[in-house]
Design an enzyme around this catalytic site. Structure first.
Site, PDB file in Angstrom:
ATOM      1  N   ALA A 132     -10.246 -10.167   3.498  1.00 49.72           N
ATOM      2  CA  ALA A 132     -11.674  -9.835   3.418  1.00 49.72           C
ATOM      3  C   ALA A 132     -11.916  -8.345   3.154  1.00 49.72           C
ATOM      4  O   ALA A 132     -12.982  -7.973   2.660  1.00 49.72           O
ATOM      5  CB  ALA A 132     -12.371 -10.262   4.700  1.00 49.72           C
ATOM      6  N   ARG A 171     -17.454 -12.570  -2.575  1.00 48.07           N
ATOM      7  CA  ARG A 171     -16.004 -12.511  -2.837  1.00 48.07           C
ATOM      8  C   ARG A 171     -15.695 -12.061  -4.269  1.00 48.07           C
ATOM      9  O   ARG A 171     -14.544 -11.835  -4.627  1.00 48.07           O
ATOM     10  CB  ARG A 171     -15.345 -13.855  -2.551  1.00 48.07           C
ATOM     11  N   PRO A 176      -6.151  -9.098   6.864  1.00 47.60           N
ATOM     12  CA  PRO A 176      -6.619  -9.894   8.000  1.00 47.60           C
ATOM     13  C   PRO A 176      -6.609 -11.404   7.761  1.00 47.60           C
ATOM     14  O   PRO A 176      -6.949 -11.871   6.677  1.00 47.60           O
ATOM     15  CB  PRO A 176      -8.049  -9.396   8.224  1.00 47.60           C
ATOM     16  N   ASN A 177      -6.211 -12.090   8.789  1.00 44.84           N
ATOM     17  CA  ASN A 177      -6.216 -13.557   8.859  1.00 44.84           C
ATOM     18  C   ASN A 177      -5.131 -14.234   8.023  1.00 44.84           C
ATOM     19  O   ASN A 177      -5.021 -15.450   8.029  1.00 44.84           O
ATOM     20  CB  ASN A 177      -7.601 -14.128   8.498  1.00 44.84           C
ATOM     21  N   ASN A 207      -2.503  -8.468  -0.728  1.00 45.99           N
ATOM     22  CA  ASN A 207      -3.644  -9.361  -0.539  1.00 45.99           C
ATOM     23  C   ASN A 207      -4.441  -8.753   0.612  1.00 45.99           C
ATOM     24  O   ASN A 207      -4.073  -8.922   1.773  1.00 45.99           O
ATOM     25  CB  ASN A 207      -3.179 -10.778  -0.193  1.00 45.99           C
ATOM     26  N   HIS A 230     -13.290  -6.989  -0.197  1.00 48.49           N
ATOM     27  CA  HIS A 230     -14.714  -6.976  -0.546  1.00 48.49           C
ATOM     28  C   HIS A 230     -15.499  -5.878   0.166  1.00 48.49           C
ATOM     29  O   HIS A 230     -16.704  -5.761  -0.032  1.00 48.49           O
ATOM     30  CB  HIS A 230     -15.322  -8.347  -0.211  1.00 48.49           C
ATOM     31  N   TYR A 247      -6.511 -22.251   1.280  1.00 47.21           N
ATOM     32  CA  TYR A 247      -5.268 -21.460   1.326  1.00 47.21           C
ATOM     33  C   TYR A 247      -3.996 -22.302   1.404  1.00 47.21           C
ATOM     34  O   TYR A 247      -2.895 -21.734   1.430  1.00 47.21           O
ATOM     35  CB  TYR A 247      -5.338 -20.483   2.513  1.00 47.21           C
ATOM     36  N   ARG A 278     -15.913 -18.699  -5.533  1.00 47.58           N
ATOM     37  CA  ARG A 278     -16.403 -18.925  -4.171  1.00 47.58           C
ATOM     38  C   ARG A 278     -17.724 -18.168  -3.972  1.00 47.58           C
ATOM     39  O   ARG A 278     -18.477 -18.001  -4.923  1.00 47.58           O
ATOM     40  CB  ARG A 278     -15.305 -18.516  -3.178  1.00 47.58           C
ATOM     41  N   ILE A 327      -4.942 -15.824  -2.841  1.00 48.68           N
ATOM     42  CA  ILE A 327      -4.423 -17.194  -2.862  1.00 48.68           C
ATOM     43  C   ILE A 327      -5.474 -18.131  -3.462  1.00 48.68           C
ATOM     44  O   ILE A 327      -5.174 -18.988  -4.289  1.00 48.68           O
ATOM     45  CB  ILE A 327      -4.043 -17.627  -1.425  1.00 48.68           C
ATOM     46  N   SER A 328      -6.702 -17.962  -3.018  1.00 49.97           N
ATOM     47  CA  SER A 328      -7.801 -18.811  -3.511  1.00 49.97           C
ATOM     48  C   SER A 328      -8.418 -18.181  -4.759  1.00 49.97           C
ATOM     49  O   SER A 328      -8.174 -17.008  -5.061  1.00 49.97           O
ATOM     50  CB  SER A 328      -8.860 -18.974  -2.429  1.00 49.97           C
ATOM     51  N   ASP A 340      -9.001   3.936  -1.824  1.00 44.92           N
ATOM     52  CA  ASP A 340      -8.587   5.346  -1.827  1.00 44.92           C
ATOM     53  C   ASP A 340      -7.108   5.501  -1.498  1.00 44.92           C
ATOM     54  O   ASP A 340      -6.437   6.384  -2.038  1.00 44.92           O
ATOM     55  CB  ASP A 340      -9.428   6.157  -0.833  1.00 44.92           C
TER      56      ASP A 340
HETATM   57  C1  DQA Z   1      -8.287 -14.073   0.091  1.00 43.48           C
HETATM   58  C2  DQA Z   1      -9.730 -14.230  -0.344  1.00 43.48           C
HETATM   59  C3  DQA Z   1     -10.659 -13.388   0.510  1.00 43.48           C
HETATM   60  O1  DQA Z   1     -11.988 -13.549   0.081  1.00 43.48           O
HETATM   61  C4  DQA Z   1     -10.557 -13.822   1.955  1.00 43.48           C
HETATM   62  O2  DQA Z   1     -11.382 -13.009   2.760  1.00 43.48           O
HETATM   63  C5  DQA Z   1      -9.160 -13.842   2.449  1.00 43.48           C
HETATM   64  C6  DQA Z   1      -8.106 -14.343   1.572  1.00 43.48           C
HETATM   65  C7  DQA Z   1      -7.340 -15.018  -0.673  1.00 43.48           C
HETATM   66  O3  DQA Z   1      -6.141 -14.856  -0.536  1.00 43.48           O
HETATM   67  O4  DQA Z   1      -7.789 -15.912  -1.384  1.00 43.48           O
HETATM   68  O5  DQA Z   1      -8.885 -13.503   3.588  1.00 43.48           O
HETATM   69  O6  DQA Z   1      -7.869 -12.734  -0.178  1.00 43.48           O
END
Ligand code: DQA
Length: 146
Positions: free
Chosen positions: A78, A112, A9-10, A75, A81, A22, A108, A102-103, A88
């Site tokens: 979120a 996380r 996501p995102n 990746n 977490h 990011y 953080r 990426i981060s 599974d």
């Molecule tokens: C992430 C880190 C996660 O905590 C966050 O929710 C993301 C991106 C990263 O690439 O650093 O969506 O996976």
């Protein structure tokens, strides 16, 4: 080697989303970077999947198994977490999988630092920006050659 790159996501919002964490590169640029790297490394096939939906990501992990992929770089965003379903799914396929962030997630918020999927992964890369995906690919290639 046939590799599947899965983003949660995102991550379609890269370039727009929190550039301090990011960077400014977009998802399309990330895909192009990985495609070029795989070509250079002689990877037979690389495929990409991004979704904002947990069940779709489970389907993509299972799909990598059923379509005969040799490894996954994921990746989970979120869902890293929160998602036992993704853990599974990786366990179910037994495909070598690398978790990428990426981060630098360890530096953080405390939430996380928890990763459910990590227990099923052969390695984790965090805080390397887009280069972390390339490192993940290297880990799969090194293992494959091993
Ligand atoms: C992430 C880190 C996660 O905590 C966050 O929710 C993301 C991106 C990263 O690439 O650093 O969506 O996976």
């Amino acid at each position: 080697m046939k590799l599947m790159i899965i983003n949660g996501p995102n991550l379609n919002m890269l370039g727009i989303r929190e550039p301090g964490h990011y960077g400014k590169g977009t998802y399309v640029e990330l895909v192009a970077l990985i495609e070029a790297y795989c070509k250079e490394k002689g990877v037979e096939e690389v495929d990409f999947y991004q979704s904002n939906h947990e069940g779709d990501l489970v389907d993509a992990i299972q799909g990598a198994y059923f379509k005969g992929f040799d490894g996954i770089v994921i990746n989970p965003g979120a869902y890293t977490h929160t998602s036992i379903a993704l853990l599974d799914a990786v366990k179910a396929t037994s495909l070598p999988t690398v978790e990428v962030h990426i981060s630098k997630v360890e530096e953080r918020e405390a939430f996380r630092r928890v990763s459910y999927i990590r227990a099923a992964c052969i390695g984790t890369v965090s805080g390397m920006g887009f280069a972390g995906y390339l490192r993940g690919i290297d880990m799969l290639l090194e293992r494959g050659e091993g």
